[in-house]
Design an enzyme around this catalytic site. Structure first.
Site, PDB file in Angstrom:
ATOM      1  N   GLU A 119       7.356   5.973  -2.899  1.00 32.30           N
ATOM      2  CA  GLU A 119       7.222   5.932  -4.353  1.00 32.30           C
ATOM      3  C   GLU A 119       6.274   7.028  -4.818  1.00 32.30           C
ATOM      4  O   GLU A 119       6.545   7.740  -5.791  1.00 32.30           O
ATOM      5  CB  GLU A 119       6.663   4.576  -4.802  1.00 32.30           C
ATOM      6  CG  GLU A 119       7.574   3.398  -4.560  1.00 32.30           C
ATOM      7  CD  GLU A 119       6.911   2.106  -4.997  1.00 32.30           C
ATOM      8  OE1 GLU A 119       6.223   2.108  -6.031  1.00 32.30           O
ATOM      9  OE2 GLU A 119       7.063   1.090  -4.298  1.00 32.30           O
ATOM     10  N   ALA A 145       0.788  -1.369  -3.724  1.00 30.63           N
ATOM     11  CA  ALA A 145       1.022  -1.822  -2.355  1.00 30.63           C
ATOM     12  C   ALA A 145       1.622  -3.222  -2.376  1.00 30.63           C
ATOM     13  O   ALA A 145       1.362  -4.015  -3.289  1.00 30.63           O
ATOM     14  CB  ALA A 145      -0.292  -1.826  -1.572  1.00 30.63           C
TER      15      ALA A 145
END
Length: 227
Positions: free
Chosen positions: A169, A99
């Site tokens: 991702e 993140a």
């Protein structure tokens, strides 16, 4: 047959100015291309220097203790990593998916630990130059890495819920079937609420061990020969 007129001085000056502007424009374009290539070469050289330096300065890898479920999950990943190393030696060992809020915290810590154990890591903080398209750079990083590490933290769970870049991702990594999820500061039960598919893959956790211990297990999986 009419005689051909000689161009006037003003016409000659106009043509000369036009030719000069064209030459200057071409020169500027060539300079910009050379600058961009120099920046790419410099970035690649710096990254290589960092990897080589980290490899030389790596610390002795501690011995890891595995649970039965960890051994069962990591064994096929290790086999795939070995196949990838043979067929794609130019690729990095791992792609670190994290993140944005973890980039200077847990993600940086895990990156540094892995590099200290001789693992070559694609990490956005060092591998995406300023001014580069984020999505395009991540796509390239995914392509040029053998195994994906997903660092699952509370920040990652928030990113998945918001369908941010980390979610994109993750989708790409799950499609490769070469993923090691790592829960840190959260649990697989929490992850299951946001990504049941990723949570179903078991993986590693810092719930009962340190981030260093997790890094050792990842290193053993993707770079056993460097232990």
């Amino acid at each position: 047959m009419p005689s051909r007129r000689m161009p006037s001085q003003s016409q000659i000056r106009s043509q000369m100015r036009s030719a000069q502007r064209k030459a200057e424009s071409q020169t500027k374009n060539e300079i910009r291309k050379a600058q961009r290539q120099t920046e790419r070469d410099l970035t690649a050289a710096v990254n290589k220097w960092e990897r080589d330096t980290n490899r030389k300065l790596r610390t002795a890898r501690p011995k890891a203790t595995y649970t039965v479920s960890e051994e069962r999950y990591l064994a096929p990943v290790q086999e795939e990593a070995e196949r990838q190393a043979q067929s794609h030696p130019e690729r990095r060992d791992v792609f670190l998916c994290h993140a944005w809020d973890d980039r200077e915290g847990a993600a940086q810590e895990l990156h540094d630990l892995l590099e200290s154990f001789a693992v070559e890591v694609w990490f956005s903080e060092k591998d995406i130059p300023l001014g580069t398209s984020l999505i395009r750079a991540i796509d390239k990083g995914l392509k040029m890495s053998r195994i994906g590490i997903v660092l699952v933290t509370p920040a990652m769970l928030r990113s998945l819920a918001a369908e941010g870049v980390a979610d994109k991702e993750l989708s790409a990594l799950l499609a490769t079937d070469r993923v090691i999820p790592v829960t840190h500061g959260t649990t697989f039960d929490d992850l299951r609420d946001e990504s049941p598919l990723l949570a179903s893959r078991s993986g590693l956790s810092t719930q009962d061990s340190s981030l260093e211990a997790v890094a050792v297990k990842i290193a053993d999986t993707v770079r056993p020969e460097a232990a």
